[in-house]
Design a protein around this motif. Structure first.
Motif, PDB file in Angstrom:
ATOM      1  N   VAL A 140       0.841  -1.202   0.000  1.00 46.46           N
ATOM      2  CA  VAL A 140       0.000   0.000   0.000  1.00 46.46           C
ATOM      3  C   VAL A 140       0.873   1.248   0.000  1.00 46.46           C
ATOM      4  O   VAL A 140       0.630   2.203  -0.736  1.00 46.46           O
ATOM      5  CB  VAL A 140      -0.951  -0.007   1.215  1.00 46.46           C
ATOM      6  N   GLY A 141       1.920   1.255   0.849  1.00 43.27           N
ATOM      7  CA  GLY A 141       2.820   2.404   0.873  1.00 43.27           C
ATOM      8  C   GLY A 141       3.479   2.638  -0.468  1.00 43.27           C
ATOM      9  O   GLY A 141       3.623   3.778  -0.918  1.00 43.27           O
ATOM     10  N   GLU A 142       3.886   1.560  -1.131  1.00 44.23           N
ATOM     11  CA  GLU A 142       4.506   1.706  -2.441  1.00 44.23           C
ATOM     12  C   GLU A 142       3.522   2.252  -3.464  1.00 44.23           C
ATOM     13  O   GLU A 142       3.877   3.074  -4.315  1.00 44.23           O
ATOM     14  CB  GLU A 142       5.066   0.357  -2.890  1.00 44.23           C
ATOM     15  N   ARG A 143       2.276   1.801  -3.376  1.00 45.09           N
ATOM     16  CA  ARG A 143       1.269   2.304  -4.315  1.00 45.09           C
ATOM     17  C   ARG A 143       0.994   3.782  -4.079  1.00 45.09           C
ATOM     18  O   ARG A 143       0.853   4.564  -5.028  1.00 45.09           O
ATOM     19  CB  ARG A 143      -0.026   1.493  -4.170  1.00 45.09           C
ATOM     20  N   LEU A 144       0.913   4.189  -2.806  1.00 44.89           N
ATOM     21  CA  LEU A 144       0.691   5.604  -2.512  1.00 44.89           C
ATOM     22  C   LEU A 144       1.862   6.444  -2.993  1.00 44.89           C
ATOM     23  O   LEU A 144       1.682   7.536  -3.540  1.00 44.89           O
ATOM     24  CB  LEU A 144       0.480   5.801  -1.015  1.00 44.89           C
ATOM     25  N   GLY A 145       3.085   5.931  -2.778  1.00 44.47           N
ATOM     26  CA  GLY A 145       4.253   6.662  -3.250  1.00 44.47           C
ATOM     27  C   GLY A 145       4.290   6.773  -4.752  1.00 44.47           C
ATOM     28  O   GLY A 145       4.505   7.854  -5.316  1.00 44.47           O
ATOM     29  N   ALA A 146       4.046   5.647  -5.432  1.00 45.96           N
ATOM     30  CA  ALA A 146       4.076   5.665  -6.898  1.00 45.96           C
ATOM     31  C   ALA A 146       2.963   6.543  -7.458  1.00 45.96           C
ATOM     32  O   ALA A 146       3.167   7.305  -8.415  1.00 45.96           O
ATOM     33  CB  ALA A 146       3.948   4.234  -7.429  1.00 45.96           C
ATOM     34  N   GLY A 147       1.781   6.467  -6.833  1.00 46.90           N
ATOM     35  CA  GLY A 147       0.663   7.272  -7.326  1.00 46.90           C
ATOM     36  C   GLY A 147       0.865   8.757  -7.142  1.00 46.90           C
ATOM     37  O   GLY A 147       0.274   9.564  -7.870  1.00 46.90           O
ATOM     38  N   SER A 148       1.696   9.141  -6.170  1.00 50.21           N
ATOM     39  CA  SER A 148       1.937  10.567  -5.932  1.00 50.21           C
ATOM     40  C   SER A 148       3.259  11.027  -6.527  1.00 50.21           C
ATOM     41  O   SER A 148       3.673  12.163  -6.316  1.00 50.21           O
ATOM     42  CB  SER A 148       1.945  10.844  -4.423  1.00 50.21           C
ATOM     43  N   GLY A 149       3.945  10.121  -7.246  1.00 54.39           N
ATOM     44  CA  GLY A 149       5.201  10.495  -7.886  1.00 54.39           C
ATOM     45  C   GLY A 149       6.358  10.613  -6.917  1.00 54.39           C
ATOM     46  O   GLY A 149       7.298  11.378  -7.162  1.00 54.39           O
ATOM     47  N   ARG A 150       6.342   9.852  -5.824  1.00 56.81           N
ATOM     48  CA  ARG A 150       7.389   9.937  -4.808  1.00 56.81           C
ATOM     49  C   ARG A 150       7.958   8.549  -4.524  1.00 56.81           C
ATOM     50  O   ARG A 150       7.227   7.558  -4.542  1.00 56.81           O
ATOM     51  CB  ARG A 150       6.848  10.517  -3.489  1.00 56.81           C
ATOM     52  N   GLY A 151       9.245   8.494  -4.242  1.00 56.05           N
ATOM     53  CA  GLY A 151       9.857   7.275  -3.767  1.00 56.05           C
ATOM     54  C   GLY A 151       9.577   7.074  -2.294  1.00 56.05           C
ATOM     55  O   GLY A 151       8.929   7.896  -1.644  1.00 56.05           O
ATOM     56  N   ARG A 152      10.097   5.973  -1.724  1.00 49.51           N
ATOM     57  CA  ARG A 152       9.825   5.647  -0.326  1.00 49.51           C
ATOM     58  C   ARG A 152      10.309   6.748   0.616  1.00 49.51           C
ATOM     59  O   ARG A 152       9.587   7.190   1.507  1.00 49.51           O
ATOM     60  CB  ARG A 152      10.496   4.316   0.033  1.00 49.51           C
ATOM     61  N   GLU A 153      11.555   7.238   0.418  1.00 54.20           N
ATOM     62  CA  GLU A 153      12.093   8.272   1.302  1.00 54.20           C
ATOM     63  C   GLU A 153      11.351   9.591   1.114  1.00 54.20           C
ATOM     64  O   GLU A 153      11.080  10.307   2.076  1.00 54.20           O
ATOM     65  CB  GLU A 153      13.582   8.460   1.047  1.00 54.20           C
ATOM     66  N   GLN A 154      11.032   9.906  -0.137  1.00 57.56           N
ATOM     67  CA  GLN A 154      10.293  11.150  -0.393  1.00 57.56           C
ATOM     68  C   GLN A 154       8.923  11.115   0.273  1.00 57.56           C
ATOM     69  O   GLN A 154       8.473  12.105   0.843  1.00 57.56           O
ATOM     70  CB  GLN A 154      10.146  11.363  -1.901  1.00 57.56           C
ATOM     71  N   LEU A 155       8.252   9.960   0.191  1.00 56.05           N
ATOM     72  CA  LEU A 155       6.935   9.850   0.814  1.00 56.05           C
ATOM     73  C   LEU A 155       7.044   9.970   2.330  1.00 56.05           C
ATOM     74  O   LEU A 155       6.204  10.605   2.977  1.00 56.05           O
ATOM     75  CB  LEU A 155       6.282   8.517   0.438  1.00 56.05           C
ATOM     76  N   ALA A 156       8.087   9.389   2.923  1.00 51.01           N
ATOM     77  CA  ALA A 156       8.257   9.478   4.373  1.00 51.01           C
ATOM     78  C   ALA A 156       8.426  10.927   4.819  1.00 51.01           C
ATOM     79  O   ALA A 156       7.852  11.357   5.825  1.00 51.01           O
ATOM     80  CB  ALA A 156       9.463   8.641   4.806  1.00 51.01           C
ATOM     81  N   ARG A 157       9.226  11.715   4.065  1.00 51.56           N
ATOM     82  CA  ARG A 157       9.383  13.129   4.425  1.00 51.56           C
ATOM     83  C   ARG A 157       8.093  13.900   4.203  1.00 51.56           C
ATOM     84  O   ARG A 157       7.749  14.806   4.974  1.00 51.56           O
ATOM     85  CB  ARG A 157      10.525  13.747   3.607  1.00 51.56           C
ATOM     86  N   ALA A 158       7.361  13.550   3.141  1.00 45.92           N
ATOM     87  CA  ALA A 158       6.086  14.222   2.879  1.00 45.92           C
ATOM     88  C   ALA A 158       5.086  13.942   3.997  1.00 45.92           C
ATOM     89  O   ALA A 158       4.344  14.835   4.428  1.00 45.92           O
ATOM     90  CB  ALA A 158       5.523  13.781   1.525  1.00 45.92           C
ATOM     91  N   VAL A 159       5.056  12.697   4.490  1.00 41.66           N
ATOM     92  CA  VAL A 159       4.164  12.336   5.592  1.00 41.66           C
ATOM     93  C   VAL A 159       4.528  13.125   6.839  1.00 41.66           C
ATOM     94  O   VAL A 159       3.660  13.638   7.560  1.00 41.66           O
ATOM     95  CB  VAL A 159       4.237  10.818   5.858  1.00 41.66           C
TER      96      VAL A 159
END
Length: 435
Positions: free
Chosen positions: A305-324
């Motif tokens: 799910v985390g990977e799908r949210l990251g991919a859907g928002s154009g962010r990698g795992r680390e980018q999504l973590a900082r965005a969160v």
């Protein structure tokens, strides 16, 4: 710090100068300062008050229901009596707050540890009880003759923020109840908690009978009560394989978020005197992905799910973590500061330079290197980012990348203090507000 307590009045000895330090380290102390800084009509007077408080010009502070008082010496050493008032909570509001606090033993334990639980403040706001002051609620009165906040009343507010850091019961006293009274009420509620079975639900009304009755309709059932927690979605763990393209973990997240939103909407609808809520801000797909990932349900979701949210928002795992992390500190505004760099010029640049100039004494001002809306401390892993609304956001370099480090502040020195410290309470507050 020594305090004298006499039921509904506490007197705190004058605190030493606070050179080179932020005035509030706790999230509730910073929320107190935000009410001052965002609500004052003359920001220059606020800056003067910050300088006076930093220099130790505030005398002993008297705290009682609805009012704080101190003698403050101006820059010319003239003494002035400064008063700041805040409306007390009504008996009905106190009952709501105490009922909420007594529901969870963790709330009481946190208060005894001189902590203000973020979930308690959030639940109280949902129930229509505002513990922290809002915009313009800190009313000022000073014998210097100012009709709004002057340097003396602003200095008093900055000093009280330091008191709140050490003891949130100071805030409860200003709102009308002494510490002993609050604890006695909580103990009484805990001891008198009902252990009987839940009352039977009102019987429903048959639709055909209601229609046939015409104008003589049965009475409607009583309004529902707001549940203490959002409903728990049913388990999706079965032996039957999931349909193609359906992710059970994602469905669990969406169901949990829907239950939380439904509880919030019900509370808003039942609040006394509530009107129509303002329209919700429409999020982009990329922003909504971060909102979902930032929710509590997202923390327990699968990696897929985390990977799908990251991919859907154009962010990698680390980018999504900082965005969160940014989202939990300030929602859309904080996310924009993380991901957008813009040129500060004209009036905005002049205001930014003035704020940086007045935030520290000349010999204490850290060396800053500016680029766009970002001011980096030379030789340190701290950074200030200016939002388009004029607030300063603290950042700290972690693992070679700039990472959000706290909530925004009008005062650059307060924001930078957050970048230099770890304050887990702020992240918890942001999670409850934005989740």
């Amino acid at each position: 710090m020594k305090a004298h307590e006499d039921d509904l009045e506490r007197t705190f000895a004058a605190l030493p100068a606070a050179r080179g330090k932020g005035f509030a380290q706790s999230w509730w102390g910073r929320a107190w300062l935000a009410a001052l800084e965002d609500g004052a009509l003359d920001l220059e007077q606020v800056r003067t008050g910050r300088r006076l408080a930093r220099a130790g010009a505030v005398g002993a502070v008297s705290v009682r229901p609805g009012r704080i008082t101190a003698v403050v010496r101006g820059r010319d050493r003239t003494a002035h009596r400064a008063d700041v008032t805040l409306e007390e909570l009504s008996d009905t509001e106190w009952d709501r707050f105490l009922d909420l606090a007594a529901e969870r033993s963790g709330h009481v334990a946190a208060l005894l540890d001189r902590e203000m639980p973020p979930h308690l403040v959030e639940d109280a706001e949902t129930a229509g009880v505002a513990l922290l002051p809002g915009l313009g609620e800190l009313e000022a009165a000073c014998d210097c003759g100012a009709w709004d906040h002057c340097g003396h009343t602003a200095a008093l507010c900055y000093q009280v923020a330091r008191l709140l850091d050490q003891d949130p019961f100071v805030l409860l006293l200003i709102r009308g109840r002494a510490e002993r009274a609050v604890l006695d009420d909580l103990q009484a509620r805990g001891a008198a908690a009902p252990v009987t079975a839940e009352p039977a639900r009102p019987e429903g009304v048959d639709a055909a009978e209601a229609y046939a009755a015409g104008d003589v309709l049965p009475a409607l059932p009583a309004l529902p009560e707001v549940p203490s927690e959002p409903g728990v979605p049913p388990s999706l763990d079965t032996d039957v394989p999931s349909p193609h393209g359906v992710e059970p973990a994602a469905l669990r997240i969406l169901a949990a978020r829907t239950a939380a939103a439904a509880r919030l909407h019900l509370a808003e609808a039942l609040r006394e005197g509530a009107g129509s809520p303002p329209p919700a801000e429409r999020l982009t797909a990329a922003q909504d992905a971060v909102r979902l990932a930032a929710g509590e349900a997202g923390e327990t979701g699968s990696d897929a799910v985390g990977e799908r949210l990251g991919a859907g928002s154009g962010r990698g795992r680390e980018q999504l973590a900082r965005a969160v992390r940014a989202w939990r500190y300030g929602g859309v505004a904080a996310l924009s500061v993380l991901e957008e760099e813009w040129t500060v010029d004209g009036e905005a640049l002049a205001r930014a330079r003035a704020a940086l100039e007045s935030a520290w004494e000349e010999d204490e001002r850290p060396p800053l290197r500016a680029r766009g809306n970002r001011w980096t401390v030379v030789g340190e892993s701290g950074q200030l980012r200016l939002g388009r609304d004029g607030r300063w956001w603290p950042y700290r370099k972690e693992g070679g990348r700039w990472t959000p480090a706290g909530i925004a502040a009008r005062d650059p020195a307060t924001a930078l203090a957050a970048a230099r410290s770890d304050d887990e309470g702020e992240e918890a507050l942001s999670r409850t507000r934005r989740g």
